[in-house]
Design a protein around this motif. Structure first.
Motif, PDB file in Angstrom:
ATOM      1  N   HIS A 421       0.811  -1.217   0.000  1.00  6.35           N
ATOM      2  CA  HIS A 421       0.000   0.000   0.000  1.00  6.35           C
ATOM      3  C   HIS A 421       0.847   1.270   0.000  1.00  6.35           C
ATOM      4  O   HIS A 421       0.509   2.248  -0.681  1.00  6.35           O
ATOM      5  N   TRP A 424       1.956   2.085  -3.439  1.00  3.46           N
ATOM      6  CA  TRP A 424       0.849   2.574  -4.272  1.00  3.46           C
ATOM      7  C   TRP A 424       0.496   4.014  -3.889  1.00  3.46           C
ATOM      8  O   TRP A 424       0.271   4.859  -4.753  1.00  3.46           O
ATOM      9  N   ARG A 425       0.492   4.257  -2.593  1.00  2.77           N
ATOM     10  CA  ARG A 425       0.158   5.631  -2.153  1.00  2.77           C
ATOM     11  C   ARG A 425       1.238   6.599  -2.607  1.00  2.77           C
ATOM     12  O   ARG A 425       0.942   7.707  -3.051  1.00  2.77           O
ATOM     13  N   TRP A 429      -1.781   6.907  -5.471  1.00  2.37           N
ATOM     14  CA  TRP A 429      -3.053   6.191  -5.372  1.00  2.37           C
ATOM     15  C   TRP A 429      -3.723   6.417  -4.019  1.00  2.37           C
ATOM     16  O   TRP A 429      -3.066   6.472  -2.984  1.00  2.37           O
ATOM     17  N   THR A 430      -5.046   6.508  -4.050  1.00  2.00           N
ATOM     18  CA  THR A 430      -5.835   6.384  -2.836  1.00  2.00           C
ATOM     19  C   THR A 430      -6.077   4.889  -2.665  1.00  2.00           C
ATOM     20  O   THR A 430      -6.591   4.244  -3.587  1.00  2.00           O
ATOM     21  N   SER A 440      -4.695   9.130   5.414  1.00  3.02           N
ATOM     22  CA  SER A 440      -4.813  10.583   5.465  1.00  3.02           C
ATOM     23  C   SER A 440      -5.153  11.070   6.874  1.00  3.02           C
ATOM     24  O   SER A 440      -4.922  12.220   7.204  1.00  3.02           O
ATOM     25  N   HIS A 449       0.480  13.365  -2.151  1.00  7.29           N
ATOM     26  CA  HIS A 449      -0.421  12.529  -2.936  1.00  7.29           C
ATOM     27  C   HIS A 449      -0.687  13.241  -4.238  1.00  7.29           C
ATOM     28  O   HIS A 449      -0.838  14.450  -4.244  1.00  7.29           O
ATOM     29  N   ASP A 467       1.098   2.484   6.940  1.00  2.00           N
ATOM     30  CA  ASP A 467       1.207   1.231   6.200  1.00  2.00           C
ATOM     31  C   ASP A 467       2.297   0.357   6.747  1.00  2.00           C
ATOM     32  O   ASP A 467       3.312   0.826   7.186  1.00  2.00           O
TER      33      ASP A 467
END
Ligand code: NAD
Length: 473
Positions: A421, A424-425, A429-430, A440, A449, A467
């Motif tokens: 994650h 990806w963030r 990405w959300t 957040s 972001h 994460d």
């Protein structure tokens, strides 16, 4: 030994090839002529890693043949393995034993000599005893066909390995002779030290359904914890890791996500409750109804999360589903949570594009209304939401930066909680997942972001830790 394997699906085809591989003379039988032709032609009719190699080897050895003729099977086998399906009965939770009954009815009258008939399919407790009476009525005079049960524990995706190197063998017999025969069948496994549990048929049948009930309960337990985590603002992945350090609990099967599916677990726990009720022991396994309900709820929770992310209405929204099979390394889409979610999203009006490395053909048959793509990148083109629903390893290797360039909005639901994650963030990405916090809201979450390119609204979630990698079961 001369063996027959009746029913050459996911279980039987692998069993037949592996039995030939360890030196037996095997005849595989199925009513499906197309499947039999494919197997005889060395074309596995389904995707199972390693099956093509072992099939090639077994066919080349001359110790494996296939037929649709049950009479030929009756003449061939000193041991007959029944590997046909035992699906859920229409309109009931009970198992449909009609395929097993049909095998016994078709085989028994043609048996030329005494033999052992061994069930491997998953059946309700008491089935061996019922079939023993049935077969005794049907065999020719002077022939004795003994029934035994030897449940199968193989996992699709690891079926060849699990058959050749099982973690245990469980056999339920009513005589020393039957037990000795099965010890001879599995001699190489016994020599390798595989635990061999010899018991009565009722216990053997129950071991299988109890094992599946336990696994299903463990998965639903962590998914129930994920629901509480969502309500309380806690992180189920950290919770699972912390629980897993307790070796009385263990970390395996504690990955929260969209739940279990496939051709076994869901129907097996239902059949277990139905059989327990017949035995007046329904109260003992009533909790399995909740295990089933919790499992189904993860699918609806995932759809609800997708709807929320789409601002309350999925109509016309381009949505990509990564994964269609019920688990990775298989093409099996029976009761697949991924496909159930994809279909529910379509039902809500979303424009659903699906990618799966091996399951597309089966998925297309089951859900022709969805659109299918040959690679993840093209499936994600223009998507406003991507759902990762089957944990194929290739999805773990997707480059979130590249993918962010092709989607319309970089919004991901990780339905299996297995993607990285943070990575990806970091790529903009959300990322949402059941039982996982929204970063957040975390004090450590002020990293940049990429701005969202659509009006997709994130659901309100509670504070949560940062994460961290998810330990895999
Ligand atoms: P499947 O549907 O893939 O295979 C069943 C096969 O039986 C089919 O090829 C069908 O054509 C054949 N068949 C049906 N009636 C027949 C008949 N009268 N004569 C000959 N063949 C016939 O199902 P599967 O996944 O292989 O499961 C079979 C059984 O094994 C089930 O009871 C299942 O619960 C159990 N099991 C499956 C797995 C698994 O991972 N798939 C693991 C352990 C146990």
């Amino acid at each position: 030994m001369r063996l027959t394997v009746i029913g050459t699906g996911y279980l039987g085809a692998v069993h037949a090839a592996c039995m030939a591989d360890i030196g037996h003379d095997v005849l595989g039988v199925d009513v499906d002529a197309e499947k039999i032709n494919a197997l005889a032609d060395c074309r596995p009719p389904f995707y199972e890693p390693g099956l093509d190699d072992i099939l090639t080897r077994a066919l080349a050895s001359g110790r494996l043949r296939f037929t649709t003729n049950l009479r030929e099977a009756a003449a061939h086998g000193e041991v007959h393995f029944i590997c046909v399906g035992t699906p859920q009965k229409a309109g009931s939770h009970a198992a449909d034993l009609s395929y097993v009954d049909a095998v016994v009815d078709g085989l028994a009258p043609h048996l030329p000599a005494s033999c052992l008939v061994v069930g491997k399919s998953t059946v309700p407790v008491g089935t061996t005893a019922q079939l023993a009476t049935r077969i005794a009525r049907l065999v020719p005079n002077a022939v004795r066909a003994e029934m035994a049960w030897n449940p199968e524990f193989l996992r699709e995706g690891f079926a060849v390995e699990d058959t050749l190197h099982p973690d245990r063998l469980v056999v339920g017999t009513t005589s020393r002779t039957a037990d000795d025969t099965l010890r001879r069948v599995y001699a190489p496994m016994l020599a390798a030290g595989v635990p061999y549990i010899s018991t009565d048929p009722n216990t053997a049948e129950l071991v299988k359904v109890a094992a599946n009930a336990f696994l299903a309960t463990k998965i639903s337990f962590i998914n129930a914890m994920a629901e509480v985590c969502d309500a309380a603002g806690a992180d189920v992945a950290t919770l699972a890791d912390a629980l897993g350090h307790d070796d009385r609990i263990g970390r395996r099967f504690l990955n929260a996500g969209i739940g279990f599916g496939g051709g076994c677990l869901p129907k097996d726990i239902r059949a277990f409750t139905a059989r327990a009720q017949e035995l007046d022991a329904g109260a003992a396994v009533a909790f399995l109804h909740q295990v089933d309900e919790i499992n189904q709820r993860q699918r609806t929770r995932t759809v609800a999360l997708a709807r929320r992310l789409a601002g309350g209405d999925l109509t016309g929204r381009p949505v990509t589903v990564l994964g269609a099979t019920f688990k990775p390394n298989s093409d099996d889409v029976r009761d697949s949570p991924a496909l159930a979610v994809a279909s529910a999203l379509r039902h809500e009006g979303a424009d659903v594009r699906v990618h799966d490395p091996e399951g597309t053909a089966n998925a297309q048959l089951a859900h022709p209304e969805l659109s299918y793509h040959a690679d993840p990148l093209s499936a994600c083109q223009g998507a406003e939401l991507v759902l990762h629903l089957t944990e194929w390893s290739q999805y773990g290797g997707l480059d979130p930066v590249k993918l962010a360039r092709v989607v319309r909005a970089p919004v991901l639901i990780d339905g299996r909680n297995t993607l990285a994650h943070a990575q990806w963030r970091a790529a903009g990405w959300t990322v949402k997942a059941l039982g996982r916090p929204a970063p957040s809201d975390h004090p450590d979450a002020d990293r940049p972001h990429e701005p969202l390119r659509t009006t997709i609204v994130a659901p309100a979630t509670a504070p949560a830790p940062a994460d961290r990698p998810v330990a895999r079961a």
